[in-house]
Scaffold this active site. Structure first.
Site, PDB file in Angstrom:
ATOM      1  N   TYR A  14      14.907 -51.103  66.756  1.00  0.00           N
ATOM      2  CA  TYR A  14      14.944 -50.484  68.080  1.00  0.00           C
ATOM      3  C   TYR A  14      15.554 -51.444  69.105  1.00  0.00           C
ATOM      4  O   TYR A  14      16.486 -51.085  69.834  1.00  0.00           O
ATOM      5  CB  TYR A  14      13.530 -50.068  68.498  1.00  0.00           C
ATOM      6  CG  TYR A  14      13.421 -49.639  69.939  1.00  0.00           C
ATOM      7  CD1 TYR A  14      13.809 -48.358  70.325  1.00  0.00           C
ATOM      8  CD2 TYR A  14      12.946 -50.511  70.913  1.00  0.00           C
ATOM      9  CE1 TYR A  14      13.720 -47.959  71.659  1.00  0.00           C
ATOM     10  CE2 TYR A  14      12.857 -50.119  72.233  1.00  0.00           C
ATOM     11  CZ  TYR A  14      13.246 -48.846  72.599  1.00  0.00           C
ATOM     12  OH  TYR A  14      13.159 -48.466  73.918  1.00  0.00           O
ATOM     13  N   ASP A  38       9.633 -43.362  79.905  1.00  0.00           N
ATOM     14  CA  ASP A  38      10.256 -44.638  80.258  1.00  0.00           C
ATOM     15  C   ASP A  38      10.962 -44.508  81.598  1.00  0.00           C
ATOM     16  O   ASP A  38      12.031 -43.910  81.663  1.00  0.00           O
ATOM     17  CB  ASP A  38      11.243 -45.040  79.158  1.00  0.00           C
ATOM     18  CG  ASP A  38      11.882 -46.397  79.372  1.00  0.00           C
ATOM     19  OD1 ASP A  38      11.640 -47.015  80.422  1.00  0.00           O
ATOM     20  OD2 ASP A  38      12.630 -46.832  78.480  1.00  0.00           O
TER      21      ASP A  38
END
Length: 118
Positions: A14, A38
């Site tokens: 990631y 996010d």
């Protein structure tokens, strides 16, 4: 349940993909019905297609990530890291949960304007 090593590998992939700005690869790390918030308090992106669209913000950005600390327990991971991108550095705490295949089931990122330096 995935092992700590499998979860660590997914987190590493990631971070590498975020640094490269590879939205397609980032999306493959998520479960089909995963969620991304996010930063926390913002829009929740649901499903791999919406998540991929969210990560186009870093596409081809050629940034840099650095992990300060990573903790993996059970099917969850929490890590403090920095993202250097577009002339700024963002300090982030991310919390992820994982499915049985070590795919990201949910991700919440804790950061705000006070965590950005230029």
């Amino acid at each position: 349940m995935p092992s700590a090593e499998q979860i660590t590998q997914t987190v590493t992939q990631y971070l590498e993909s975020v640094a490269k700005g590879d939205a397609d690869h980032i999306a493959t790390l998520y479960a089909a019905d995963a969620t991304v918030e996010d930063p926390v308090g913002g829009e929740v992106h649901i499903g791999r297609q919406a998540i991929r669209a969210f990560y186009t913000a870093v596409e081809n950005a050629n940034g840099h990530t650095e992990v300060e600390t990573l903790r993996v327990l059970g099917h969850e991971a929490a890590f403090y890291w920095t993202l250097a991108i577009h002339g700024m550095k963002i300090s982030i705490i991310s919390v992820m949960t994982f499915d049985g295949d070590a795919k990201i089931a949910s991700m919440k990122a804790y950061w705000g304007p006070e965590n950005i330096t230029t």
